[in-house]
Design a protein around this motif. Structure first.
Motif, PDB file in Angstrom:
ATOM      1  N   LYS A 212      26.526  80.662  53.258  1.00  0.00           N
ATOM      2  CA  LYS A 212      27.720  80.917  53.052  1.00  0.00           C
ATOM      3  C   LYS A 212      28.285  81.704  54.504  1.00  0.00           C
ATOM      4  O   LYS A 212      29.540  82.255  54.480  1.00  0.00           O
ATOM      5  N   ILE A 213      27.606  81.650  55.300  1.00  0.00           N
ATOM      6  CA  ILE A 213      28.110  82.307  56.605  1.00  0.00           C
ATOM      7  C   ILE A 213      29.287  81.357  57.328  1.00  0.00           C
ATOM      8  O   ILE A 213      29.158  80.157  57.223  1.00  0.00           O
ATOM      9  N   THR A 214      30.202  82.079  57.684  1.00  0.00           N
ATOM     10  CA  THR A 214      31.464  81.225  58.278  1.00  0.00           C
ATOM     11  C   THR A 214      31.318  81.175  59.788  1.00  0.00           C
ATOM     12  O   THR A 214      30.588  81.892  60.496  1.00  0.00           O
ATOM     13  N   ALA A 215      32.106  80.164  60.410  1.00  0.00           N
ATOM     14  CA  ALA A 215      31.979  80.029  61.848  1.00  0.00           C
ATOM     15  C   ALA A 215      32.371  81.543  62.569  1.00  0.00           C
ATOM     16  O   ALA A 215      31.930  81.968  63.476  1.00  0.00           O
ATOM     17  N   GLU A 216      33.508  82.172  61.758  1.00  0.00           N
ATOM     18  CA  GLU A 216      34.213  83.290  62.487  1.00  0.00           C
ATOM     19  C   GLU A 216      32.928  84.416  62.587  1.00  0.00           C
ATOM     20  O   GLU A 216      32.746  85.031  63.672  1.00  0.00           O
ATOM     21  N   GLU A 217      32.062  84.256  61.538  1.00  0.00           N
ATOM     22  CA  GLU A 217      31.156  85.286  61.562  1.00  0.00           C
ATOM     23  C   GLU A 217      29.927  85.096  62.497  1.00  0.00           C
ATOM     24  O   GLU A 217      29.392  85.801  63.305  1.00  0.00           O
ATOM     25  N   MET A 218      29.815  83.731  62.862  1.00  0.00           N
ATOM     26  CA  MET A 218      28.777  83.255  63.841  1.00  0.00           C
ATOM     27  C   MET A 218      29.205  83.695  65.146  1.00  0.00           C
ATOM     28  O   MET A 218      28.577  84.542  65.937  1.00  0.00           O
ATOM     29  N   TYR A 219      30.559  83.563  65.556  1.00  0.00           N
ATOM     30  CA  TYR A 219      31.070  83.760  66.651  1.00  0.00           C
ATOM     31  C   TYR A 219      31.210  85.348  67.145  1.00  0.00           C
ATOM     32  O   TYR A 219      30.709  86.062  68.127  1.00  0.00           O
ATOM     33  N   ASP A 220      31.176  86.113  65.805  1.00  0.00           N
ATOM     34  CA  ASP A 220      31.244  87.592  65.927  1.00  0.00           C
ATOM     35  C   ASP A 220      29.940  88.138  66.375  1.00  0.00           C
ATOM     36  O   ASP A 220      29.664  88.972  67.083  1.00  0.00           O
ATOM     37  N   LEU A 221      28.845  87.567  65.552  1.00  0.00           N
ATOM     38  CA  LEU A 221      27.497  87.732  65.850  1.00  0.00           C
ATOM     39  C   LEU A 221      27.035  87.539  67.105  1.00  0.00           C
ATOM     40  O   LEU A 221      26.502  88.266  67.836  1.00  0.00           O
ATOM     41  N   PHE A 222      27.051  86.173  67.571  1.00  0.00           N
ATOM     42  CA  PHE A 222      26.482  85.648  68.743  1.00  0.00           C
ATOM     43  C   PHE A 222      27.258  85.877  69.799  1.00  0.00           C
ATOM     44  O   PHE A 222      26.932  85.888  71.197  1.00  0.00           O
TER      45      PHE A 222
ATOM     46  N   ILE B  36      29.463  76.412  68.724  1.00  0.00           N
ATOM     47  CA  ILE B  36      28.846  76.492  67.619  1.00  0.00           C
ATOM     48  C   ILE B  36      28.826  75.575  66.577  1.00  0.00           C
ATOM     49  O   ILE B  36      29.951  75.303  66.030  1.00  0.00           O
ATOM     50  N   ARG B  37      27.538  75.091  66.128  1.00  0.00           N
ATOM     51  CA  ARG B  37      27.653  74.092  65.151  1.00  0.00           C
ATOM     52  C   ARG B  37      26.677  74.543  63.883  1.00  0.00           C
ATOM     53  O   ARG B  37      25.653  74.529  64.051  1.00  0.00           O
ATOM     54  N   VAL B  38      27.492  74.597  62.697  1.00  0.00           N
ATOM     55  CA  VAL B  38      26.766  75.180  61.480  1.00  0.00           C
ATOM     56  C   VAL B  38      26.258  73.877  60.541  1.00  0.00           C
ATOM     57  O   VAL B  38      27.193  73.018  60.368  1.00  0.00           O
ATOM     58  N   GLY B  39      25.218  73.949  60.034  1.00  0.00           N
ATOM     59  CA  GLY B  39      24.779  72.908  59.381  1.00  0.00           C
ATOM     60  C   GLY B  39      25.289  73.062  58.078  1.00  0.00           C
ATOM     61  O   GLY B  39      25.624  73.867  57.347  1.00  0.00           O
ATOM     62  N   THR B  40      25.980  71.730  57.455  1.00  0.00           N
ATOM     63  CA  THR B  40      26.709  71.650  56.403  1.00  0.00           C
ATOM     64  C   THR B  40      25.963  70.839  55.208  1.00  0.00           C
ATOM     65  O   THR B  40      26.588  71.083  53.925  1.00  0.00           O
ATOM     66  N   ASN B  41      25.228  69.875  55.475  1.00  0.00           N
ATOM     67  CA  ASN B  41      24.595  69.087  54.373  1.00  0.00           C
ATOM     68  C   ASN B  41      23.329  69.618  53.771  1.00  0.00           C
ATOM     69  O   ASN B  41      22.854  70.752  54.539  1.00  0.00           O
TER      70      ASN B  41
ATOM     71  N   VAL C 152      20.569  89.311  58.585  1.00  0.00           N
ATOM     72  CA  VAL C 152      21.982  89.338  58.070  1.00  0.00           C
ATOM     73  C   VAL C 152      21.945  88.623  56.663  1.00  0.00           C
ATOM     74  O   VAL C 152      21.383  87.832  56.138  1.00  0.00           O
ATOM     75  N   ASN C 153      22.596  89.862  55.787  1.00  0.00           N
ATOM     76  CA  ASN C 153      22.540  89.199  54.433  1.00  0.00           C
ATOM     77  C   ASN C 153      21.345  89.081  53.696  1.00  0.00           C
ATOM     78  O   ASN C 153      21.231  88.401  53.020  1.00  0.00           O
ATOM     79  N   ASN C 154      20.307  90.052  54.136  1.00  0.00           N
ATOM     80  CA  ASN C 154      19.056  90.077  53.560  1.00  0.00           C
ATOM     81  C   ASN C 154      18.152  88.851  53.994  1.00  0.00           C
ATOM     82  O   ASN C 154      17.311  88.538  53.174  1.00  0.00           O
ATOM     83  N   ARG C 155      18.642  88.239  55.080  1.00  0.00           N
ATOM     84  CA  ARG C 155      17.905  87.112  55.679  1.00  0.00           C
ATOM     85  C   ARG C 155      17.663  87.555  57.107  1.00  0.00           C
ATOM     86  O   ARG C 155      18.525  87.815  57.902  1.00  0.00           O
ATOM     87  N   TYR C 156      16.421  87.202  57.672  1.00  0.00           N
ATOM     88  CA  TYR C 156      15.764  87.415  58.830  1.00  0.00           C
ATOM     89  C   TYR C 156      16.157  86.304  59.751  1.00  0.00           C
ATOM     90  O   TYR C 156      15.690  85.207  59.361  1.00  0.00           O
TER      91      TYR C 156
END
Length: 117
Positions: free
Chosen positions: A25-35, A44-49, A78-82
């Motif tokens: 459930k990570i959002t594009a905004e969270e990805m931009y904040d993190l990276f 940034i391209r997040v997998g959706t399927n 990140v949210n208990n995932r490494y």
């Protein structure tokens, strides 16, 4: 800045990162904040399927920013995932597809000629 340009990087280092083990459930905004903490991001391209969920591609403007992100975010929680952050290797994914294609061809030939193992 000049010392960065003169330092030699390993051949696998590039601007494109492949990220695995992301929270679904990570959002594009969270990805931009993190990276984005490690430098300007081009894309940034997040997998959706179903097959690509939990993965993403992050493209940096500068190769040194990408290296810095890999160094700092590999194993980051990140949210208990490494996170698993790797340099994208296009030739590796092409080889994997070829192996799967060859296995399918072999199975087809076995079925055609009635060969059982």
């Amino acid at each position: 800045m000049a010392s960065r340009k003169n330092s030699r990087l390993p051949p696998e280092v590039n601007r494109v990162l492949f990220v695995k083990n992301l929270p679904y459930k990570i959002t594009a905004e969270e990805m931009y904040d993190l990276f984005g903490k490690y430098g300007p991001i081009r894309q940034i391209r997040v997998g959706t399927n179903q097959e690509t969920k939990g993965t993403a591609f992050v493209v940096y403007e500068d190769i040194y920013d990408a290296k810095n992100a890999v160094d700092h975010l590999s194993g980051f929680n990140v949210n208990n995932r490494y996170l698993v952050v790797l340099y994208y290797q296009q030739n590796r994914t092409a080889k994997k597809v070829d192996v799967n294609k060859k296995k399918q061809e072999l199975n087809d030939l076995k079925a055609k000629y009635g060969v059982n193992e």
